[in-house]
Design a protein around this motif. Structure first.
Motif, mmCIF file in Angstrom:
data_model
loop_
_atom_site.group_PDB
_atom_site.id
_atom_site.type_symbol
_atom_site.label_atom_id
_atom_site.label_comp_id
_atom_site.label_asym_id
_atom_site.label_seq_id
_atom_site.Cartn_x
_atom_site.Cartn_y
_atom_site.Cartn_z
ATOM 1 N N PHE A 51 -15.110 24.197 21.348
ATOM 2 C CA PHE A 51 -16.506 23.908 21.168
ATOM 3 C C PHE A 51 -17.732 24.696 21.499
ATOM 4 O O PHE A 51 -18.421 25.002 20.814
ATOM 5 N N MET A 52 -17.441 25.269 22.988
ATOM 6 C CA MET A 52 -18.291 26.268 23.318
ATOM 7 C C MET A 52 -18.502 27.559 22.818
ATOM 8 O O MET A 52 -19.606 27.874 22.519
ATOM 9 N N ARG A 53 -17.354 28.058 22.253
ATOM 10 C CA ARG A 53 -17.499 29.280 21.511
ATOM 11 C C ARG A 53 -17.909 29.239 20.120
ATOM 12 O O ARG A 53 -18.722 29.911 19.555
ATOM 13 N N SER A 54 -17.723 27.980 19.336
ATOM 14 C CA SER A 54 -18.305 27.545 18.107
ATOM 15 C C SER A 54 -19.893 27.421 18.493
ATOM 16 O O SER A 54 -20.314 27.939 17.368
ATOM 17 N N PHE A 55 -20.083 26.808 19.252
ATOM 18 C CA PHE A 55 -21.815 26.782 19.526
ATOM 19 C C PHE A 55 -22.289 28.078 19.749
ATOM 20 O O PHE A 55 -23.289 28.573 18.978
ATOM 21 N N ARG A 56 -21.792 28.920 20.498
ATOM 22 C CA ARG A 56 -22.446 30.348 20.873
ATOM 23 C C ARG A 56 -22.431 31.106 19.327
ATOM 24 O O ARG A 56 -23.269 31.858 19.202
ATOM 25 N N ASP A 57 -21.099 31.097 18.715
ATOM 26 C CA ASP A 57 -21.050 31.841 17.441
ATOM 27 C C ASP A 57 -22.115 31.179 16.364
ATOM 28 O O ASP A 57 -22.727 32.107 15.759
ATOM 29 N N GLU A 58 -22.238 30.009 15.979
ATOM 30 C CA GLU A 58 -23.280 29.317 15.301
ATOM 31 C C GLU A 58 -24.794 29.700 15.727
ATOM 32 O O GLU A 58 -25.497 29.940 14.645
ATOM 33 N N PHE A 59 -25.080 29.787 16.874
ATOM 34 C CA PHE A 59 -26.348 29.877 17.243
ATOM 35 C C PHE A 59 -26.727 31.239 17.657
ATOM 36 O O PHE A 59 -27.853 31.447 18.500
ATOM 37 N N SER A 60 -25.836 32.141 17.659
ATOM 38 C CA SER A 60 -26.017 33.474 18.539
ATOM 39 C C SER A 60 -27.346 34.370 18.223
ATOM 40 O O SER A 60 -27.830 34.693 19.090
ATOM 41 N N ASN A 61 -27.917 33.964 16.824
ATOM 42 C CA ASN A 61 -29.164 34.698 16.727
ATOM 43 C C ASN A 61 -30.258 34.071 17.167
ATOM 44 O O ASN A 61 -31.436 34.511 17.267
ATOM 45 N N LEU A 62 -30.172 32.683 17.805
ATOM 46 C CA LEU A 62 -31.120 32.162 18.536
ATOM 47 C C LEU A 62 -31.081 32.099 20.175
ATOM 48 O O LEU A 62 -32.102 31.773 20.836
ATOM 49 N N LEU A 63 -29.995 32.384 20.485
ATOM 50 C CA LEU A 63 -29.566 32.730 21.945
ATOM 51 C C LEU A 63 -30.646 33.609 22.526
ATOM 52 O O LEU A 63 -30.592 34.727 22.312
ATOM 53 N N GLY A 64 -31.430 33.283 23.697
ATOM 54 C CA GLY A 64 -32.145 34.125 24.302
ATOM 55 C C GLY A 64 -33.578 34.361 23.826
ATOM 56 O O GLY A 64 -34.298 34.814 24.564
ATOM 57 N N GLU A 65 -33.686 33.719 22.692
ATOM 58 C CA GLU A 65 -35.197 33.787 22.092
ATOM 59 C C GLU A 65 -35.739 32.175 21.914
ATOM 60 O O GLU A 65 -36.353 31.978 22.547
ATOM 61 N N THR A 66 -34.888 31.622 20.887
ATOM 62 C CA THR A 66 -35.425 30.161 20.805
ATOM 63 C C THR A 66 -34.722 29.457 21.759
ATOM 64 O O THR A 66 -35.395 28.490 22.160
#
Length: 118
Positions: free
Chosen positions: A46-61
């Protein structure tokens, strides 16, 4: 919930046999009890899937992530279930270590220590 219906021993259980369906027992963390996968595998996926799905938003949005563990979003040992009427505030909790997997874990530890388990 389907897996819990198939195998109710994967949730916490008190000495009277009352089950707390809000939590999976720590006794089965590494056992393949969720459709052939362990709870730790499911959580990790679950955590890996979340990271992969939203990787372009992590650290910015997405600047912060809060993960709630438990039916009320808190991480706590489920020693005082209110939903089945066995506990009322204020009161003392009760050990939730009587499911099949917790008892097997205790027996394994006793055997390893050379203590006769009953």
């Amino acid at each position: 919930m389907d897996e819990i219906r198939k195998n109710p021993d994967i949730v916490y259980t008190d000495k009277s046999g009352n089950r707390n369906y809000g939590y999976l027992s720590l006794g089965c963390d590494e056992l393949s009890v969720l459709g052939g996968r362990s709870p730790l595998q499911v959580y990790s996926d679950f955590m890996r899937s979340f990271r992969d799905e939203f990787s372009n938003l992590l650290g910015e949005t997405i600047m912060e992530i809060q993960v709630g563990m438990g039916p009320a979003g808190e991480l706590r040992y489920p020693s005082y279930p209110e939903s089945n009427g066995t506990w009322k505030f204020p009161g003392i909790g009760e050990f939730q270590c009587y499911d099949k997997y917790m008892l097997l874990s205790l027996k394994a530890a006793a055997d390893q220590a050379g203590t006769v388990g009953t």
